[in-house]
Design a protein around this motif. Structure first.
Motif: not given
Length: 255
Positions: A29-37, A52-57, A128-130, A164-174
């Protein structure tokens, strides 16, 4: 969480099929929404730290957890950016707009006020964060396992998206996940419930598996991911719900 369950997580989260499939779903999901970010990320409720160790890369990750025992396991994995926080109250000790990525994987179901928790996640996200959230699905699946983990609720997809919407977040995929294993897992959980009724001694639902069966379940999870990402199939139910959302940039008005 009980100390025995924390150790069980430490021993299993690297290779146990459920943990691997959830982690791969988040990565995709992250790769789809944030390629290369790349950027600074925080794993809220990081447990014993393998995620956390996996995403640390790709992200500079900060691990946050309530449990000092869990954070000690994180240190044994080489994680150094760690913070012990009362996640149950969910007041995060970070400045506004500190992070590009927030993970809250199987966390907000532990919190009395889940809207406050999601609002805190939004607060510490940069524009712009995820945010990626996973939660257990369906109150009909409630069992002593939920009580032993300290859950307050389980969710439908519509309930999580609404939060999510009540918290003011824009849902991209669920979507629901663990759809293909749902019938078998539900039966096993129901059978365990008949035998073990006390949450204080309820054994982990991540039951030990032969390597061949663990591999088969992992392949099943990857098939499900292929159906979701390649064929755009959205499943009508599952053991968990996953959502990815963004903190939108402030709107600018022009005179």
């Amino acid at each position: 969480m009980r100390p025995d369950l924390i150790r069980d997580l430490f021993e299993k989260e690297k290779s146990y099929w459920w943990h691997v499939c959830r982690r791969e779903m988040v990565s995709s999901l992250l790769a789809e929404q944030n390629p290369g970010t790349l950027g600074l990320g925080v794993d809220v409720g990081c447990g014993t730290g393998y995620t956390a160790t996996v995403f640390e890369s790709k992200w500079r990750m900060v691990g946050v957890d309530l449990s000092s025992e869990a954070l000690q396991f994180c240190r044994s994995r080489g994680l150094r950016r760690l913070c012990q926080v009362d996640v149950a109250g969910f007041s995060l000790p970070f400045k506004n707009e500190s992070f590009d990525l927030v993970l809250a994987l199987d966390v907000i179901e532990h919190v009395e006020d889940d809207i406050h928790a999601l609002t805190e996640c939004r607060r510490i996200l940069r524009a712009g964060g995820t945010l990626v959230v996973t939660v257990p699905a369906f109150m009909a699946l409630w069992s002593p396992w939920d009580e032993s983990l300290g859950h307050k609720r389980r969710y439908t997809l519509a309930e999580l998206v609404g939060a999510f919407r009540r918290a003011g977040l824009s849902v991209k995929k669920s979507t629901y996940i663990f759809f293909l294993v749902f019938p078998m897992a539900s039966l096993i959980r129901r059978a365990k419930w008949l035998i073990q009724k006390d949450p204080a001694s309820y054994s982990s639902d991540f039951i030990p598996l032969p390597r061949v069966l663990n591999s088969l379940l992992l392949r099943t999870g990857r098939l499900e991911q292929w159906l979701f990402f390649k064929l755009n199939l959205h499943f009508p139910f599952g053991l968990s719900v996953i959502s990815i959302a963004m903190k939108e940039y402030p709107s600018t008005s022009h005179s």
